[in-house]
Each structure stands twice: as C-alpha cells, then as structure tokens.
Design an enzyme around this catalytic site. Structure first.
Site, short mmCIF file in Angstrom:
data_model
loop_
_atom_site.label_atom_id
_atom_site.label_comp_id
_atom_site.label_asym_id
_atom_site.label_seq_id
_atom_site.Cartn_x
_atom_site.Cartn_y
_atom_site.Cartn_z
N HIS A 122 18.02 -115.21 -30.01
CA HIS A 122 16.99 -114.69 -30.91
C HIS A 122 17.50 -113.46 -31.66
O HIS A 122 17.44 -113.40 -32.90
CB HIS A 122 15.74 -114.34 -30.09
CG HIS A 122 14.62 -113.76 -30.88
ND1 HIS A 122 13.50 -114.47 -31.22
CD2 HIS A 122 14.43 -112.53 -31.41
CE1 HIS A 122 12.68 -113.72 -31.92
NE2 HIS A 122 13.22 -112.52 -32.05
N GLU A 123 17.99 -112.48 -30.92
CA GLU A 123 18.44 -111.24 -31.56
C GLU A 123 19.66 -111.49 -32.44
O GLU A 123 19.83 -110.84 -33.48
CB GLU A 123 18.72 -110.16 -30.51
CG GLU A 123 17.53 -109.76 -29.66
CD GLU A 123 16.31 -109.34 -30.48
OE1 GLU A 123 16.48 -108.86 -31.63
OE2 GLU A 123 15.18 -109.50 -29.98
N HIS B 243 18.54 -112.51 -35.88
CA HIS B 243 18.25 -111.34 -36.73
C HIS B 243 19.55 -110.75 -37.27
O HIS B 243 19.65 -110.37 -38.44
CB HIS B 243 17.53 -110.27 -35.91
CG HIS B 243 16.08 -110.51 -35.69
ND1 HIS B 243 15.20 -110.84 -36.70
CD2 HIS B 243 15.33 -110.45 -34.55
CE1 HIS B 243 13.99 -110.97 -36.20
NE2 HIS B 243 14.04 -110.75 -34.91
N HIS C 196 21.00 -112.59 -40.14
CA HIS C 196 20.22 -112.34 -41.35
C HIS C 196 20.74 -111.09 -42.05
O HIS C 196 20.77 -111.02 -43.29
CB HIS C 196 18.75 -112.17 -40.96
CG HIS C 196 17.78 -112.43 -42.06
ND1 HIS C 196 16.42 -112.23 -41.91
CD2 HIS C 196 17.93 -112.88 -43.33
CE1 HIS C 196 15.81 -112.54 -43.04
NE2 HIS C 196 16.70 -112.93 -43.91
#
Length: 681
Positions: free
Chosen positions: A470-471, A474, A477
């Site tokens: 998940h991290e 980010h 991105h």
C-alpha cells in the site's frame, strides 16, 4: 554561533539529505532564514513590473515555497520518526509562524492581484492543458482560502489557522506520549497461553531492553493486535483493550478539549469563508465535491452491508456458544478479534500465523521490487552509506528501463518509542523538468511492522505485507510523476483519488503468481503450500461486512463531526462519536471508550483526513474496479502497467481525476467490483 547554509543542513536543498548532521539547534534559525527569503519572493512576485507572464507569476508561485517546504518538511518528518525533547520544542516553536506564512499566501492582496491580472492577460486566456488547470485551480484555491475576504476577516482566518496548527500538533504529541506511557509486564508464562511464539519472543526481548523480567507488551500495533487476537486470558485482553480505548484522555495528555476546540475552529473557518460547514469547504475540489455527496456514498455502502454485518455478529456469538456452551456470555469488545480468529480457524482450517514464516521482510520487499519491474520497467536497488535518521533505515534508488535515474526513497519499517504509530508515505523532494533531464524525486515510507526477534528475520503477517505494498503504491505515485508544476505533481491530488495508487497494490498480495515472487519460507525457501494458499483465499471475505462497517463507522464519525455536530445539542464530541460508532461495532462499547481522542487521521493535522476519511472507501471502489483490467489482461501485463503508469501514476493532478480514470478504464468506475471482491454482492 549562527549556522550558515554551509553549516546549517536545513538551508540548502540536497538530494542526499545529511540526516546525520541535523540538530535541534538548526531548526529555529533555519526556519527564520527560510521564512524571510520566502516573504521576499512573495513580495517580489506581487511587485513584478510589466505585463504578467506565466513564468514571472504562476511558475514563480509554484516554486515560491520550495526551500521552505524542504527544510520544514525534514523537521516535521524527524519529529515523527526520531523525536526528542529539544527537537519537539524547536518544532513547536516554528510551527505557528510557518503556518501563518502558508495561510497568508492566498491572503496577500498583491499576489492575488498579480494572479488575476495574469488570468486576464492574452497569455493567461490562451493557456491549455496542465498550465490552464493550474491557473484555474490556483484561483479557486485562493478564493477558498480567503483571498476576497475583508482585511479584518483575513486576520481572523490567519489566527484560526495558526491555532489549528498548534492544537493538532499537540494532539499528535499526546497520542504518541500516551501510547508510550503504557506497558503491561507479565511474569507468569501461563498467562501467555494462546500467543504465537513470535509475539512471545518479541515481548521477551522488549522486557530485556528495559532491564525487566518477564514479557513486556505495549500499545504499539504488533503487540496490541497479537494480544487481542490470540491471548486466551480474557482479563488481560480487557486490560489492553481498555488502555488502548482511552489513549490521550489522561489529565496531562487529554485530547478531549483539543478536539472540541479544533471542531469549533474548523466550523468558524468554514463559515468565515462562506461555506455551510467544514466538509463543504474541504470537499469542494475533491471528487465527491460536497459533504452531502460523501455522506450519501457512505449511506449507500452501509445499506448494502448492514444485513450481512448483523448476520456475522450472530454467527460469532453462536460459534462461541457452540464451543463454550449455551450459557456463554455475549461477545465483549475485547473478545471480538479473539473469537473471530478461532471461528476463522474452525471454518477454514486457517491460522494466519501459519503464513508468517513465508513473509520475511527481505523477501517481501525483493518480490515487490520484482513486481514493479515487470509492470513498469523500473529497477529498485539499495544503496549503502547514505545518511539516515536511525540505523534501521534503508535507502533505495529507482531507475527507469532506459537507465534514467527517477529518484530515491528511504524505508523505516519497525516501531520505536521515538516514532509515531501507523504507516505512511511522504515526499521530501519533488522533481521537475529542466533542460536535458527531469530532476529526480525523493520520498520515504514508514511502518510499525513486526521486528526481527530471537535471531530470526522480521516475519510479517499478511496484513503487514499489504501495508508495505500500500505505502509503496503511494511512493510510486510520487516517484513516477512527470508533471511540470510541483503543485500538481505526484500525490498532490484530490484526497478521494490519492488512495487509488496505494490500494490497488494490495491486490497483488492475493494473487498466487505474485505471491510466488516473494512468499518463500524463511528457512526452506519453499513457496506457500497450495492448500494453505487456498485456505487463505477462502478466508479472505471472512467477516468482510465487519471490516467494511468499521471503516464506514470512522467515515461517519468524521463527516458527522464536521457537518452536523453541535456542542450545545450533542454534548462533548467523544460521547457523540461513541454513540455513532456503536452502530458500527460488533459489541457494546464501554462508557469510557474514547477512540476519537487518538484519531490522528482527523485531528493530528490542520486538515489531514478531516471531512475526508470516506476517501478510503471511495478509492477502494476505484481500486477494485481498476484491478479488474489487470485481472482480465494479466496481472503482470506490461501493457496494462504502462497504461496505469501513463494515465494515473505519471499525471498527478495535471488533469481531472475522473477523466484520468476513464482514460485508463475506458469508462466510469463500477461500484459492484468492490462488493464482489468483498463477498458482499
């Protein structure tokens, strides 16, 4: 001695940040210099003679705070991961003035006039693409932050923002200090019955680090969730639960008055700016656009979940009574995770701890890097000798398929007493185009994962593996952003879109082909046995309605506090929140339950996820739907990966997020995909 840019490491932007040289004594003098320089640039922008141009006005505005962002961002990060009294004091000292400066940018009459003059110029009227979007969003942002207010109202707005900064900083400090203040020392091994060996070993080492006998448990996530899920002793589970549920309510660390004042100030700010409530102010430029639409979104998901939620809770009680007899009591909140784990083991013959040996941290990260190489053509490699803030921290570089250096990141995975809880990603440097190249980005990811114990590597739960993925989503991105303007780059997107790149990464943690890249037994190197994998897959939707209702409950607390709550009619906010949360809880909450007092997502930042917690579910709808394309065309498809990189990861906020999503999927999102994935369709 006043440190210069040569001696004060916060005054000169360096890609290799000298974390080994930054001292608390650097913070206040650096902030003073950075603020003075930023004010000069702000005044110069407003006084720029001649016809306004994009370069002299909009580009200058975009770059205005870059040195200040860098210096104060590093200090904010260190206060979160390596705090100590002097650093905390320095951070608190600079916060009000820094906050006032950022608040004052849209309130600067000369700058606002320069922006409006450029918008009316021939060049301004003819802008297209990213530059046009930046101009329009800047004007909207200035208006929403008070550019058209009367002078006395501008002054009041600045006062509100400064006070909010102080209060939310204090809120986070109270949560960290309260979490660290608790410890449970168990001296009888019989009281540890049910705990996995990994949790026992970690507790033993924790006690030894404090020169104590026995087994030491804290309220850090690995300890807390192990006790609540596995410990047979209900009295100890209750003790841990009740300590966790009242964090930051002690007299010396009481967040209850802080919350009340934060809500009061946010409401005053919204009214001052002409909005009905804080949610409408915050959500105007997000995908939901208003508090009402966000509320309707949550209500719709709740209506599709509540029946199964009630069934799951009846089934859990029936399971307990099938084991302990018909006279077994109702499920208490400190019983839920414990009996749910027992029920899952009975239904699916699946113990999540059986997966832990297959998830050593080193293998998980290596597999993750291999996955993103297949999808996006990027290569991740560790570099040693880079200055870090703690010996546990690692540093990595990312290169593109053509050898271009895209950026780097730090990874800080384990809990410490000088580090806040949770998991997060942050940006340190945002790159951009310049002649002949694109300047690289720099970021970081942090977690509070199970640490190595008893000579073994860090062996993670599947949920912790999902957290890493998940991290890292980010982080991608940020690191893969190819946007001209900093303000629109990377994760600077609508908050109900920002979780798409992160949450979609979790899907690969459930795919056999992807797991085989990294899920290898730490001793034998064997992949997860197929029967264990099938059990894991079957158990995926176990109590999915409870998981969804939990998130919806947090979303409702958030929106209702920022839309409908009134101290006069609803009493103090902790009790109001508890009454709301009860509807989403599988067991009766105790009267002292004060979860909101430690809800840093809402109150640990002047804005943060306030009025935006629904974003997790909103983005979950997007990620479940978007992953169907990978599923149909291949979970390692370089073509689909390239489309996701080009249309989502590289674009930041340079275009409307709804349009970016349509470009990737060829249509609007289908909410049914989330219900199907959750087994709730």
């Amino acid at each position: 001695m006043v440190r210069t840019s040569v001696t004060n490491p916060l005054l000169e932007t360096a890609f290799r940040i000298p974390f080994d040289r930054i001292q608390a004594s650097d913070v206040v003098p650096a902030a003073a210099i950075l603020l003075e320089e930023a004010r000069k640039r702000l005044d110069a922008l407003a006084a720029e003679p001649g016809e306004p141009t994009f370069e002299k006005t909009m580009k200058a505005l975009d770059e205005l705070t870059e040195p200040l962002d860098y210096g104060t961002g590093i200090v904010r990060h260190l206060e979160a991961v390596a705090t100590y009294p002097e650093l905390r004091a320095a951070f608190n000292q600079i916060q009000p003035e820094v906050s006032a400066f950022y608040t004052g940018i849209p309130l600067h009459a000369g700058v606002w006039q320069a922006v409006k003059a450029f918008a009316e110029s021939a060049e301004g009227r003819e802008l297209t693409g990213e530059r046009r979007r930046y101009l329009h969003k800047t004007m909207d942002t200035f208006r929403r932050h008070g550019a058209d207010l009367k002078p006395e109202d501008k002054k009041r707005l600045e006062e509100i923002d400064v006070e909010l900064t102080k209060l939310t900083t204090k809120f986070s400090e109270h949560v960290l200090d309260s979490t660290n203040a608790f410890e449970l020392l168990i001296t009888k091994e019989a009281d540890l019955a049910g705990l996995p060996p990994t949790a026992m070993a970690a507790a033993r080492e924790s006690a030894q680090r404090k020169n104590k006998q026995g087994w030491r448990f804290t309220l850090q996530a690995p300890d807390y969730f192990a006790v609540m899920t596995y410990l047979d002793n209900a009295a100890i589970r209750r003790q841990m639960y009740e300590a966790y549920a009242v964090r930051a309510t002690e007299p010396e660390r009481d967040n209850r008055p802080v919350i009340a004042r934060v809500l009061e100030l946010r409401r005053a700010k919204a009214l001052l700016l002409g909005y009905a409530d804080f949610a409408d102010l915050v959500l105007e430029d997000r995908m939901a656009h208003s508090g009402g639409r966000a509320m309707a979104f949550l209500e719709d998901l709740k209506s599709k979940t509540v029946r199964r939620f009630q069934e799951e809770n009846r089934e859990l009680l029936e399971f307990r009574r099938s084991v302990e007899g018909i006279s077994a009591p109702e499920i208490a909140p400190w019983d839920v995770a414990y009996y749910a784990e027992k029920q899952r083991a009975a239904l699916y013959d699946f113990d999540e701890e059986a997966l832990r040996p297959y998830f050593p941290l080193e293998s998980v990260t290596a597999g993750l890097f291999q996955l993103v190489n297949r999808l996006y053509g990027i290569t991740v490699s560790e570099e040693g000798g880079v200055p870090v803030w703690d010996p546990q921290v690692r540093y990595y570089n990312i290169q593109d398929a053509n050898g271009e250096f895209l950026g780097g990141f730090y990874a800080d995975w384990y809990p410490r007493e000088n580090k806040r809880g949770g998991a997060w990603m942050d940006s340190l440097i945002t790159g951009g185009p310049e002649p002949g190249r694109f300047r690289p980005h720099l970021g970081l990811i942090c977690g509070n994962l199970t640490a190595p114990v008893a000579g073994k590597p860090a062996l993670l739960t599947h949920r912790e593996v999902e957290t890493i993925f998940h991290e890292f989503g980010h982080l991608l991105h940020h690191l893969l952003s190819r946007v001209e303007l900093r303000t629109l780059a990377g994760t600077n997107v609508a908050w109900d879109f920002v979780e798409l790149p992160s949450q979609i990464m979790e899907n690969w943690c459930w795919e056999r082909e992807a797991l085989d890249l990294f899920a290898r037994h730490w001793e034998t190197g064997e992949p997860i046995p197929d029967d264990l994998f099938q059990k894991m897959k079957r158990a995926r939707t176990f109590r999915a309605a409870n998981a969804q209702m939990r998130q919806l409950g947090f979303g409702f607390i958030d929106l209702l506090l920022h839309v409908r709550y009134s101290a006069e009619h609803d009493g103090e906010p902790i009790g109001y929140s508890r009454r709301i949360l009860q509807e989403f809880s599988p067991a009766p909450l105790p009267p002292q339950h004060a979860m909101a007092a430690a809800f840093t997502h809402l109150f640990g930042n002047p804005v943060g996820y306030a009025a935006g917690y629904y974003s997790y579910k909103w983005a979950e709808v997007l990620d479940a739907d978007a992953f169907t394309r990978f599923h149909h065309e291949g979970i390692f498809s370089r073509a689909v990966g390239a489309a996701f990189r080009e249309n989502i990861l590289a674009k930041g906020d340079s275009e409307d997020p709804a349009e970016l999503y349509r470009r990737f999927m060829g249509r609007d999102p289908n909410p049914e995909a989330l219900l199907v994935r959750s087994g709730l369709a």
